[in-house]
Write an enzyme that holds these catalytic residues in place. Structure first.
Site, mmCIF file in Angstrom:
data_model
loop_
_atom_site.group_PDB
_atom_site.id
_atom_site.type_symbol
_atom_site.label_atom_id
_atom_site.label_comp_id
_atom_site.label_asym_id
_atom_site.label_seq_id
_atom_site.Cartn_x
_atom_site.Cartn_y
_atom_site.Cartn_z
ATOM 1 N N CYS A 149 -1.894 -2.777 7.715
ATOM 2 C CA CYS A 149 -1.809 -3.705 6.592
ATOM 3 C C CYS A 149 -0.521 -4.521 6.588
ATOM 4 O O CYS A 149 -0.537 -5.696 6.239
ATOM 5 C CB CYS A 149 -2.019 -2.953 5.286
ATOM 6 S SG CYS A 149 -3.746 -2.409 5.123
ATOM 7 N N LYS A 199 -7.061 -5.057 -2.728
ATOM 8 C CA LYS A 199 -7.810 -5.549 -1.561
ATOM 9 C C LYS A 199 -8.742 -4.467 -1.050
ATOM 10 O O LYS A 199 -8.524 -3.285 -1.271
ATOM 11 C CB LYS A 199 -6.843 -6.005 -0.465
ATOM 12 C CG LYS A 199 -5.935 -4.905 0.010
ATOM 13 C CD LYS A 199 -4.873 -5.431 0.944
ATOM 14 C CE LYS A 199 -3.994 -4.319 1.451
ATOM 15 N NZ LYS A 199 -4.735 -3.240 2.127
ATOM 16 N N ASP A 239 0.795 -1.249 0.000
ATOM 17 C CA ASP A 239 0.000 0.000 0.000
ATOM 18 C C ASP A 239 0.824 1.294 0.000
ATOM 19 O O ASP A 239 0.503 2.223 0.759
ATOM 20 C CB ASP A 239 -0.951 0.021 1.205
ATOM 21 C CG ASP A 239 -1.975 -1.113 1.190
ATOM 22 O OD1 ASP A 239 -1.955 -1.913 0.245
ATOM 23 O OD2 ASP A 239 -2.784 -1.192 2.136
#
Ligand code: VGL
Ligand code: ZN
Length: 211
Positions: A165, A120, A22
């Site tokens: 994450c 995701k 990310d």
């Protein structure tokens, strides 16, 4: 090692993958869910991308009105929690909306080498911190199957955010039997209510190597 060396793939360890979590505009300063110093990791992440034969990226990728957005719940503010059918969910500012500028990778991230981008959080009613499972801890993203089929058993994780994450991905990776390392210098944390210390301890307890 010379990137153009035709033997470099053989001399490198082909069981190892770098997973870049990310590194997107919304998690960097100026973004909707900015992580302090999030952009500082980019030069180091780029060097790790160069030095790994196999690189995989994740991209937080929410539809507008996603259930993890505080704006989707009347009377709720970002960083409060609510109970959803799959458990407790922290609510976030609207972030990483599919196709938005904020959802793009940081402009200086050298992402083109990546063999796979795993998206995701695209199901409207469920969040996904982990690169392996949605937040119900049972719906798979497909990443474990990909890695296994490729023989990629040793993982180095870097990116944003350390305590969400990255940590959830690392814990799931261990649960699935992968050798798992988090390079902490190439991560930055949100650190909400002591989450960085708590998640670091959980990672250590699960035999994630914190480098
Ligand atoms: C993340 C909160 C919400 C992360 C993603 O990438 O750590 N955190 N969505
Ligand atoms: Zn998100």
């Amino acid at each position: 090692m010379d990137e153009m060396d035709p033997e470099s793939d053989m001399t490198r360890d082909n069981s190892e993958a770098l997973i870049v979590i990310d590194v997107q505009n919304d998690f960097c300063p100026g973004g909707a869910l900015a992580v302090a110093g999030g952009d500082e990791i980019v030069p180091l992440v780029n060097r790790l991308i160069q030095s790994h034969a196999h690189v995989i990226l994740t991209q937080d990728w929410h539809p507008a009105g996603h259930t993890s957005f505080a704006s989707a719940h009347a009377g709720k503010a970002p960083f409060e929690s609510i109970e959803l059918p799959y458990g407790s969910q922290t609510l976030w500012p609207d972030h990483c909306v599919q196709g938005s500028k904020g959802s793009e990778f940081h402009p200086a991230l050298a992402w083109t080498k990546a063999e796979l981008v795993i998206r995701k959080g695209f199901r409207p009613a469920i969040d996904s911190y982990s690169a392996f499972f949605e937040n119900d801890h049972t719906t798979p993203t497909g990443l474990a199957g990909y890695l296994r089929e490729r023989g990629l058993t040793r993982l180095t994780l870097v990116g944003l955010a350390t305590d969400y994450c990255v940590a959830y991905s690392a814990l799931d990776a261990r649960k699935l039997g992968f050798d798992t390392r988090v390079q902490m210098g190439a991560c930055r944390a949100i650190d909400l209510g002591g989450s960085l210390a708590a998640m670091s301890e959980r990672m250590r307890a699960a035999d994630v190597v914190l480098a």
